[in-house]
Design a protein around this motif. Structure first.
Motif, short mmCIF file in Angstrom:
data_model
loop_
_atom_site.label_atom_id
_atom_site.label_comp_id
_atom_site.label_asym_id
_atom_site.label_seq_id
_atom_site.Cartn_x
_atom_site.Cartn_y
_atom_site.Cartn_z
N LYS A 1 0.81 -1.22 0.00
CA LYS A 1 0.00 0.00 0.00
C LYS A 1 0.84 1.26 0.00
O LYS A 1 0.42 2.30 -0.54
N VAL A 2 2.01 1.21 0.64
CA VAL A 2 2.86 2.41 0.71
C VAL A 2 4.09 2.27 -0.20
O VAL A 2 5.09 2.99 -0.04
N LYS B 1 -3.60 -7.39 -11.35
CA LYS B 1 -4.81 -7.86 -10.66
C LYS B 1 -4.48 -8.33 -9.25
O LYS B 1 -5.21 -8.06 -8.29
N ALA B 2 -3.34 -9.00 -9.12
CA ALA B 2 -2.91 -9.46 -7.80
C ALA B 2 -2.58 -8.29 -6.89
O ALA B 2 -2.91 -8.29 -5.69
N THR C 1 -3.90 -5.11 -2.08
CA THR C 1 -4.10 -3.80 -1.47
C THR C 1 -5.54 -3.59 -0.98
O THR C 1 -5.77 -2.89 0.01
N ASP C 2 -6.51 -4.22 -1.67
CA ASP C 2 -7.90 -4.04 -1.19
C ASP C 2 -8.32 -5.10 -0.19
O ASP C 2 -9.43 -5.07 0.35
#
Length: 349
Positions: free
Chosen positions: A309-310, A334-335, A340-341
């Protein structure tokens, strides 16, 4: 605790900039020294393999170089010694703190016991440790989601393999490297639906046996996996990984690098066309982030986690061949989105 929103990835492979080489002094509990802290900044103490590993330690050096260039202060980077003890590491960290360097960073989990003992003796110095958590009011533990980058490497391997057999070479059989293996295996299996076999091997049981510092061991392990039809080999083995990459190139199969973008490493240029990608771990960004926080008088402390995410971990796309393999980039993208979600939970063991 301040959250780091974004890290800066720095290119590695620069020559020495005349950094100060510091002799290890005593383990005095006195803070400071004859020099003022205004004159000195970041100091790093390297892990096994030292500078020139084209991977973990060189990434830390890149962070030091960026801080030195930006803040214009004196820095130090100190090599480990063969067969050293925790007491040797403690002496090294204490010497750097006593001379006025701030922050002082131990590169690698092996500095954990030493840092725990030293940090409390120098309360005015911020300490950092990479790949381990050490409790202390003036300690920043810089840890990474290695399993996430390794998952992406597994996705790439599953898309690139033609033999439906891929390899993993870990430097030392320890929990940290288990994270790399676990993420990689999961990425391979999720992408291939279980059709691709993963062959795993650890070079040694302990770091003292040379698992992170023996290219010959890495080369032999990779050759063995290639003989078993592995046509993609991912290494998480420090300096030993250079041997893995060499073996892959010789056999004209894919290697996947680690920590730094090894496709761009000058020392690995003869093999670069066979380095499909690298699982990135922005050690340089973390080192720089801690240095900047101290420079800004807002020193980071506590556990600082650098994940996808960072941009603390990721997967390189420098090799033009990366984008030519059918479905590979789309699968990786896609991965990334799934990790991240939160829809993809990556295992750590």
């Amino acid at each position: 605790m301040r959250r780091i929103s974004k890290l800066t990835r720095v290119a590695v492979g620069v020559a020495s900039l005349g950094l100060v080489a510091t002799a290890c002094g005593g383990t005095s509990s006195e803070s400071g020294g004859s020099d003022t802290k205004d004159d000195k900044g970041l100091a790093i103490a390297y892990d096994i393999g030292g500078k020139g590993d084209q991977s973990f330690n060189d990434a830390a050096y890149a962070g030091l170089t960026k801080a030195k260039d930006e803040f214009g202060y004196t820095t130090a980077d100190i090599e480990p010694t063969e067969g050293e003890t925790d007491a040797d590491k403690e002496q090294r960290l204490a010497s750097l703190a006593k001379q006025g360097y701030n922050p002082v960073i131990g590169v690698g989990f092996a500095y954990g016991p030493a840092m725990k003992n030293v940090a409390s003796k120098y309360p005015d110095t911020t300490f950092g440790i990479v790949d381990s958590v050490v409790e202390g009011k003036n300690v920043a533990s810089l840890v990474f989601a290695e399993e996430q980058a390794s998952y992406l490497a597994g996705v790439a391997a599953a898309k690139a393999t033609k033999s439906n057999t891929v390899g993993f070479v870990g430097g030392v059989d320890i929990p940290l490297i288990h994270k790399f293996e676990a993420g990689y295996k999961q990425g391979v299996q999720d992408t291939s639906g279980g059709k691709v076999k993963v062959i795993s091997q650890y070079l040694t049981q302990t770091a003292e046996e040379g698992g992170f510092s023996s290219p010959d061991k890495g080369k032999a392990a990779a050759e063995g996996q290639i003989e078993k039809k592995a046509d993609v080999v991912y290494q998480a083995a420090g300096l030993s990984g250079q041997g893995v990459i060499e073996a892959a190139a010789k056999a004209k199969v894919w290697a996947i690098g680690v920590d730094s973008d090894q496709y761009k490493q000058a020392a690995l240029a003869p093999y670069k066309q066979y380095i499909l990608t690298s699982a990135l771990k922005d050690v340089g960004g973390a080192v720089y982030a801690l240095a900047k926080s101290v420079h800004d008088d807002k020193p980071l402390t506590g556990t600082q986690t650098f994940d996808l995410k960072v941009n603390g971990v990721g997967l390189s796309e420098s090799n033009p061949e990366f984008g030519k393999i059918a479905g590979l980039k789309d699968a990786v993208d896609k991965a990334k989105e799934g990790i991240t979600d939160g829809s993809i939970k990556v295992k750590t063991e």
